[in-house]
Design a protein around this motif. Structure first.
Motif, PDB file in Angstrom:
ATOM      1  N   TRP A  69      50.445  34.522  44.617  1.00  0.00           N
ATOM      2  CA  TRP A  69      50.703  35.147  45.919  1.00  0.00           C
ATOM      3  C   TRP A  69      51.908  36.086  45.839  1.00  0.00           C
ATOM      4  O   TRP A  69      51.871  37.216  46.337  1.00  0.00           O
ATOM      5  CB  TRP A  69      50.955  34.081  46.985  1.00  0.00           C
ATOM      6  CG  TRP A  69      51.769  34.562  48.171  1.00  0.00           C
ATOM      7  CD1 TRP A  69      52.979  34.105  48.571  1.00  0.00           C
ATOM      8  CD2 TRP A  69      51.431  35.606  49.098  1.00  0.00           C
ATOM      9  NE1 TRP A  69      53.426  34.776  49.675  1.00  0.00           N
ATOM     10  CE2 TRP A  69      52.484  35.713  50.026  1.00  0.00           C
ATOM     11  CE3 TRP A  69      50.343  36.466  49.226  1.00  0.00           C
ATOM     12  CZ2 TRP A  69      52.490  36.632  51.073  1.00  0.00           C
ATOM     13  CZ3 TRP A  69      50.336  37.393  50.264  1.00  0.00           C
ATOM     14  CH2 TRP A  69      51.395  37.470  51.178  1.00  0.00           C
ATOM     15  N   ALA A  83      41.499  40.438  45.105  1.00  0.00           N
ATOM     16  CA  ALA A  83      41.318  39.338  46.043  1.00  0.00           C
ATOM     17  C   ALA A  83      42.233  39.471  47.257  1.00  0.00           C
ATOM     18  O   ALA A  83      41.906  39.018  48.358  1.00  0.00           O
ATOM     19  CB  ALA A  83      41.563  38.001  45.346  1.00  0.00           C
ATOM     20  N   TRP A  84      43.398  40.109  47.050  1.00  0.00           N
ATOM     21  CA  TRP A  84      44.394  40.241  48.113  1.00  0.00           C
ATOM     22  C   TRP A  84      44.376  41.602  48.798  1.00  0.00           C
ATOM     23  O   TRP A  84      45.004  41.772  49.857  1.00  0.00           O
ATOM     24  CB  TRP A  84      45.788  39.987  47.549  1.00  0.00           C
ATOM     25  CG  TRP A  84      46.065  38.558  47.260  1.00  0.00           C
ATOM     26  CD1 TRP A  84      46.047  37.924  46.045  1.00  0.00           C
ATOM     27  CD2 TRP A  84      46.402  37.556  48.221  1.00  0.00           C
ATOM     28  NE1 TRP A  84      46.343  36.593  46.182  1.00  0.00           N
ATOM     29  CE2 TRP A  84      46.577  36.338  47.513  1.00  0.00           C
ATOM     30  CE3 TRP A  84      46.578  37.566  49.605  1.00  0.00           C
ATOM     31  CZ2 TRP A  84      46.914  35.145  48.149  1.00  0.00           C
ATOM     32  CZ3 TRP A  84      46.921  36.372  50.243  1.00  0.00           C
ATOM     33  CH2 TRP A  84      47.081  35.187  49.516  1.00  0.00           C
ATOM     34  N   ALA A 108      41.780  34.157  49.970  1.00  0.00           N
ATOM     35  CA  ALA A 108      42.210  34.729  48.689  1.00  0.00           C
ATOM     36  C   ALA A 108      42.918  33.689  47.829  1.00  0.00           C
ATOM     37  O   ALA A 108      42.692  33.596  46.618  1.00  0.00           O
ATOM     38  CB  ALA A 108      43.138  35.927  48.941  1.00  0.00           C
ATOM     39  N   HIS A 109      43.765  32.888  48.471  1.00  0.00           N
ATOM     40  CA  HIS A 109      44.591  31.962  47.704  1.00  0.00           C
ATOM     41  C   HIS A 109      43.800  30.757  47.203  1.00  0.00           C
ATOM     42  O   HIS A 109      44.049  30.262  46.101  1.00  0.00           O
ATOM     43  CB  HIS A 109      45.763  31.509  48.570  1.00  0.00           C
ATOM     44  CG  HIS A 109      46.989  31.183  47.792  1.00  0.00           C
ATOM     45  ND1 HIS A 109      47.366  31.864  46.654  1.00  0.00           N
ATOM     46  CD2 HIS A 109      47.953  30.222  47.991  1.00  0.00           C
ATOM     47  CE1 HIS A 109      48.497  31.360  46.188  1.00  0.00           C
ATOM     48  NE2 HIS A 109      48.861  30.350  46.973  1.00  0.00           N
ATOM     49  N   HIS A 112      40.277  32.276  44.996  1.00  0.00           N
ATOM     50  CA  HIS A 112      40.596  32.962  43.737  1.00  0.00           C
ATOM     51  C   HIS A 112      41.795  32.347  43.019  1.00  0.00           C
ATOM     52  O   HIS A 112      41.708  31.905  41.880  1.00  0.00           O
ATOM     53  CB  HIS A 112      40.864  34.447  43.989  1.00  0.00           C
ATOM     54  CG  HIS A 112      41.268  35.194  42.759  1.00  0.00           C
ATOM     55  ND1 HIS A 112      42.588  35.349  42.388  1.00  0.00           N
ATOM     56  CD2 HIS A 112      40.528  35.795  41.792  1.00  0.00           C
ATOM     57  CE1 HIS A 112      42.643  36.023  41.245  1.00  0.00           C
ATOM     58  NE2 HIS A 112      41.408  36.301  40.855  1.00  0.00           N
ATOM     59  N   ASP A 113      42.945  32.284  43.704  1.00  0.00           N
ATOM     60  CA  ASP A 113      44.183  31.900  43.028  1.00  0.00           C
ATOM     61  C   ASP A 113      44.199  30.444  42.577  1.00  0.00           C
ATOM     62  O   ASP A 113      44.747  30.127  41.518  1.00  0.00           O
ATOM     63  CB  ASP A 113      45.388  32.147  43.944  1.00  0.00           C
ATOM     64  CG  ASP A 113      45.646  33.623  44.198  1.00  0.00           C
ATOM     65  OD1 ASP A 113      44.929  34.462  43.615  1.00  0.00           O
ATOM     66  OD2 ASP A 113      46.558  33.930  44.990  1.00  0.00           O
ATOM     67  N   ALA A 212      37.311  37.812  41.838  1.00  0.00           N
ATOM     68  CA  ALA A 212      38.287  38.510  42.678  1.00  0.00           C
ATOM     69  C   ALA A 212      37.601  39.500  43.608  1.00  0.00           C
ATOM     70  O   ALA A 212      37.947  39.610  44.799  1.00  0.00           O
ATOM     71  CB  ALA A 212      39.312  39.231  41.803  1.00  0.00           C
ATOM     72  N   VAL A 215      35.727  37.493  46.385  1.00  0.00           N
ATOM     73  CA  VAL A 215      36.682  36.920  47.336  1.00  0.00           C
ATOM     74  C   VAL A 215      37.247  38.006  48.238  1.00  0.00           C
ATOM     75  O   VAL A 215      37.380  37.832  49.453  1.00  0.00           O
ATOM     76  CB  VAL A 215      37.807  36.191  46.582  1.00  0.00           C
ATOM     77  CG1 VAL A 215      38.936  35.807  47.535  1.00  0.00           C
ATOM     78  CG2 VAL A 215      37.261  34.944  45.884  1.00  0.00           C
ATOM     79  N   GLY A 216      37.570  39.156  47.642  1.00  0.00           N
ATOM     80  CA  GLY A 216      38.077  40.266  48.441  1.00  0.00           C
ATOM     81  C   GLY A 216      37.069  40.734  49.473  1.00  0.00           C
ATOM     82  O   GLY A 216      37.423  41.066  50.610  1.00  0.00           O
ATOM     83  N   SER A 219      37.161  38.353  52.378  1.00  0.00           N
ATOM     84  CA  SER A 219      38.363  38.576  53.186  1.00  0.00           C
ATOM     85  C   SER A 219      38.226  39.816  54.053  1.00  0.00           C
ATOM     86  O   SER A 219      38.682  39.842  55.204  1.00  0.00           O
ATOM     87  CB  SER A 219      39.592  38.706  52.280  1.00  0.00           C
ATOM     88  OG  SER A 219      39.935  37.460  51.713  1.00  0.00           O
TER      89      SER A 219
END
Length: 229
Positions: A69, A83-84, A108-109, A112-113, A212, A215-216, A219
């Motif tokens: 993050w 992703a972010w 995202a977190h 993905h993360d 990623a 996920v993006g 979001s």
């Protein structure tokens, strides 16, 4: 660029700094404030009565997880991880509600993360996702995130009841389409897949990059401005 974080306390100090520096309505601030709350709870679990089976693993996972993050936050506008990217693109959009920013950040977190951080931590500490203690502590992290998400949803639905704004009905439907239980279950499966692919570097990199992007995309949907719903 800020110095890398090395301990859970380093993470808390960094998140507190971001919380202090940003206006509350900033989309990045909305997620960061929620994440600070979760990290403080993790720190309490590490310092007090035993909460985690493997505190050393948990501390390293927390730092690795948070670093993703912080890397996204510190990245130049043209280098934000995919992703972010939607969150940072919309962070100043007044037509996006706070709960949308919170859930997009969690998406995202977690999606993905978290699997990326889990695999990295297992490799660093010579653990495996197949270890019972690893899975148990992974679930503890998710329980903290789920509790925060539940509180955010309750707060939002209270505001909807007070506002009686007809525009918010579609938003309720939109945010209900994202489910943290499903997200964390999928994240665990993705972590297992990444673990099995770790010796095939090119395939592993392509898999993470594809994740990623997916996920993006999710979001971006969560961040659809209210005036376009």
């Amino acid at each position: 660029m800020s110095a890398p974080v090395a301990t859970v306390q380093d993470v808390i100090v960094r998140l507190q700094g971001i919380d202090h520096d940003l206006p509350a309505r900033d989309g990045a601030a909305v997620f960061n404030h929620m994440y600070l709350t979760v990290t403080e709870q993790v720190a309490e679990g590490l310092a007090g009565a035993p909460v985690f089976r493997d505190p050393a693993f948990m501390a390293q996972l927390d730092v690795t997880f948070a670093s993703l993050w912080l890397a996204a936050y510190d990245a130049p506008a043209d280098a934000v991880p995919k992703a972010w990217a939607p969150l940072f693109e919309r962070r100043h959009d007044d037509a996006v509600l706070a709960i949308q920013f919170a859930l997009a950040g969690m998406n995202a977190h977690i999606a993905h993360d978290l699997p990326v951080a889990l695999v990295a931590t297992c490799r660093r500490l010579d653990r495996s996702p197949d270890d019972a203690d690893v899975h148990a502590d992974y679930e503890k992290v998710n329980e903290l995130l789920a509790a925060c998400e539940s509180e955010i949803r309750r707060s939002f639905l209270t505001e909807v009841g007070q506002a009686l704004d007809h525009r918010l009905g579609p938003v309720v439907h939109l945010i209900d389409s994202w489910n943290i239980d499903k997200a964390r279950d999928v994240a665990w499966v993705n972590a297992l897949a990444m673990w099995e692919m770790r010796r095939v570097g090119s395939l592993a990199r392509r898999y993470v990059a594809a994740l990623a992007g997916t996920v993006g995309m999710a979001s971006r949907c969560l961040l659809t401005p209210v005036d376009r719903i």
